[in-house]
Design a protein around this motif. Structure first.
Motif, PDB file in Angstrom:
ATOM      1  N   UNK A  72      61.670   7.357   4.797  1.00  0.00           N
ATOM      2  CA  UNK A  72      61.192   7.789   3.482  1.00  0.00           C
ATOM      3  C   UNK A  72      61.425   9.270   3.240  1.00  0.00           C
ATOM      4  N   UNK A  73      61.483   9.634   1.958  1.00  0.00           N
ATOM      5  CA  UNK A  73      61.723  11.033   1.573  1.00  0.00           C
ATOM      6  C   UNK A  73      60.575  11.615   0.744  1.00  0.00           C
ATOM      7  N   UNK A  74      59.481  10.853   0.645  1.00  0.00           N
ATOM      8  CA  UNK A  74      58.366  11.338  -0.169  1.00  0.00           C
ATOM      9  C   UNK A  74      57.615  12.471   0.537  1.00  0.00           C
ATOM     10  N   UNK A  75      57.649  12.439   1.863  1.00  0.00           N
ATOM     11  CA  UNK A  75      56.976  13.463   2.667  1.00  0.00           C
ATOM     12  C   UNK A  75      57.654  13.538   4.022  1.00  0.00           C
ATOM     13  N   UNK A  76      56.965  14.114   4.983  1.00  0.00           N
ATOM     14  CA  UNK A  76      57.548  14.276   6.313  1.00  0.00           C
ATOM     15  C   UNK A  76      56.845  13.425   7.364  1.00  0.00           C
ATOM     16  N   UNK A  77      56.097  12.429   6.938  1.00  0.00           N
ATOM     17  CA  UNK A  77      55.353  11.590   7.876  1.00  0.00           C
ATOM     18  C   UNK A  77      56.295  10.737   8.720  1.00  0.00           C
ATOM     19  N   UNK A  78      55.928  10.557   9.977  1.00  0.00           N
ATOM     20  CA  UNK A  78      56.663   9.651  10.868  1.00  0.00           C
ATOM     21  C   UNK A  78      55.977   8.296  11.019  1.00  0.00           C
ATOM     22  N   UNK A  79      54.901   8.080  10.250  1.00  0.00           N
ATOM     23  CA  UNK A  79      54.228   6.781  10.314  1.00  0.00           C
ATOM     24  C   UNK A  79      55.211   5.684   9.901  1.00  0.00           C
ATOM     25  N   UNK A  80      55.228   4.632  10.672  1.00  0.00           N
ATOM     26  CA  UNK A  80      56.261   3.602  10.512  1.00  0.00           C
ATOM     27  C   UNK A  80      55.645   2.217  10.538  1.00  0.00           C
TER      28      UNK A  80
END
Length: 551
Positions: A72-80
């Motif tokens: 995703x490109x909405x933020x920098x989260x690595x939650x998957x």
């Protein structure tokens, strides 16, 4: 609401049109086709490393998983979040004269108009909102839903604050080589891309729990499945001197009477109860006809669990086996006395006592008595058995027990209890961890959001009631429970092996949001399109958004 019905219907038919029966070359064909479909999407053309066609490991069949991810490109989260579903199906022989149409829903439904059908199937066929065919329900429409969401987010990564992984695995209908192999790729991606797996969403089918049940179910966690097996030895005799020996089939019959449908062996947890065990095979091990009674018999049972561990099940079944053995000997003695009275032949006290061992107990005894000689012999025997490809894991295990039994000094009748097949672990989803609690809350919110769009109640329950690959995404069992499986499976490490550490390394809470329908694994397999093609993907999408939204 995503406007996704027609796209998912088209994907479903594409997948169903490929005959992908488990343990056939069709599993490879469908994987290659799905890989090609995903690779052709613009995101994956630009990021070819984000989709893989991965061959299964430690598998005597050539088959593949398809795995892909979107960052995703909405933020920098690595939650998957992992979206998973299997691409293999059961066979199509049950379609009989309609076999050639089994994987072509439109043709099949046209042909079914000329068939005698049950009332409900006829109504569904005529309604226009049900799709028939092998795999439409179990579970290619679920895979199609996941594929749609992968495509959607590949086109809209700016809406994704985190990542999604698609896992389309093979061999769910037999040995779960697909998901067990996929765990290694998930671990690799975790390391390479920093993925923080927070949830898995399986998309296997759901059905009514009873006739007239209008609910559409979503499941948190899953039932566990074991295959407890019994090798039973008797005392051989000529059939003309029946009471001079003890027929192991007689003990086996008593054992099945004791275990089959026995609700004492139903496991209740969180207000939900498993169906009791039922036998899946019962046979003696005589290779051909003789007038001698059999030396041994073999029987195994399906066994579902919610909260019991494999160790608990062994303890409960050892107790049941003792009861059955006692009952068998009591009945034998009664009938022998009756025969002696009517025949005038003398009654001789029976010499046998009930004996029940687990495989671990028998192996320990034989190792103590015989040391390395026994260990070396059994290892060589297992290696020789591996060359006999016709032996599945269940019969392989039986032959190992049979060989070990030959080393027993006391060969009076006995029952040996063991596991002879894959253990599909139970998963409890209770909110005990932060990830579990977030997934439960995200699911509840998603159902509340989407329910107004659908006329039938969408209801959550605690345990998916069928065997599925969900089992291999997390472990609720402790070390003792898992050791009870490995130490009591005679084929462990040779014919059969599971790297449970791979499961622990992923250890992600899992729910099942899947298509709704009837008659999976049967000729009239069908899925309701409104729920399966519209509601399922939208609930899944809501869960994704709820989980990945900023807190």
């Amino acid at each position: 609401m995503l406007n996704c019905r027609e796209d998912i219907l088209a994907y479903t038919k594409e997948l169903v049109n490929i005959e992908s029966i488990v343990n056939t070359t069709g599993e490879t064909t469908i994987a290659q086709s799905l890989f090609k479909t995903i690779s052709s999407l613009q995101y994956f053309s630009s990021n070819p490393e984000s989709v893989v066609l991965e061959k299964t490991t430690d598998d005597d069949q050539e088959r593949y998983n398809v795995m892909a991810f979107v960052k995703g490109k909405k933020g920098k989260s690595n939650r998957t979040i992992i979206l998973m579903g299997h691409i293999d199906t059961v066979g199509i022989d049950d379609f009989n004269q309609l076999k050639e149409h089994a994987c072509f829903p439109d043709d099949l439904m046209e042909a079914l108009k000329n068939e005698e059908l049950p009332t409900s199937a006829k109504e569904h066929l005529e309604s226009g909102d049900w799709l028939f065919g092998r795999g439409v329900l179990d579970m290619k429409s679920g895979v199609a839903s996941n594929l749609y969401l992968l495509k959607y987010y590949s086109e809209h990564p700016e809406e994704l604050d985190g990542n999604i992984v698609l896992l389309a695995e093979c061999d769910e209908e037999d040995g779960s080589h697909g998901v067990l192999s996929a765990l290694k790729v998930l671990k690799k991606w975790k390391k390479e891309h920093g993925f923080e797996y927070i949830a898995a969403i399986n998309s296997d089918f759901v059905s009514p729990r009873f006739e007239g049940d209008e609910n559409r179910y979503i499941y948190k966690g899953t039932v566990g499945k074991l295959l407890p097996s019994f090798f039973i030895t008797g005392a051989e005799t000529h059939v003309g001197s029946a009471f001079e020996g003890l027929d192991p089939n007689f003990i086996a019959a008593e054992l099945t009477k004791q275990i089959n449908y026995n609700t004492e062996l139903s496991n209740e947890a969180y207000g939900e109860t498993t169906v009791p065990p039922v036998s899946l095979k019962q046979t003696d091990l005589k290779p051909s006809y003789t007038v001698q009674t059999a030396l041994s018999a073999y029987v195994y049972y399906n066994f579902f669990i919610h909260s019991w561990s494999p160790k608990d099940v062994l303890a409960k079944l050892k107790e049941q086996a003792m009861i059955a053995f006692n009952n068998a000997l009591t009945t034998f003695e009664e009938r022998y006395r009756n025969y002696s009275e009517i025949s005038g032949e003398p009654f001789v006290s029976i010499p046998w006592k009930p004996r029940v061992f687990t495989y671990e107990e028998m192996e320990h005894l034989l190792c103590e008595e015989n040391g390395d000689e026994f260990i070396v012999h059994m290892n060589e025997f297992k290696q020789s058995l591996l060359k006999k490809s016709e032996l599945d894991t269940r019969m392989f295990a039986a032959r190992v027990v049979e060989e070990a039994w030959k080393w027993m000094k006391d060969k009076s009748p006995a029952i040996i209890l063991f596991y002879s097949s894959l253990y599909s672990p139970r998963i409890e989803l209770t909110g005990k961890t932060d990830d579990e609690l977030k997934l439960i809350n995200a699911l509840d919110q998603a159902v509340e959001t989407i329910q107004p769009e659908y006329p039938h109640p969408i209801v959550t329950r605690n345990f998916f009631p069928y065997i599925s690959d969900m089992s291999f995404m997390a472990l609720s069992d402790d070390e003792d429970g898992i050791n009870a499986v490995s130490k009591n499976n005679p084929g462990w490490g040779t014919k059969h092996y599971v790297e449970f550490q791979d499961i622990r390394d992923i250890n992600v809470p899992v729910v099942n949001i899947g298509p709704y329908g009837l008659d999976a694994h049967k000729k009239l397999e069908r899925m309701e399109m409104k729920y399966s093609l519209e509601i399922v993907p939208n609930i899944t999408n809501q869960v994704i958004q709820n989980l990945l939204s900023k807190e």
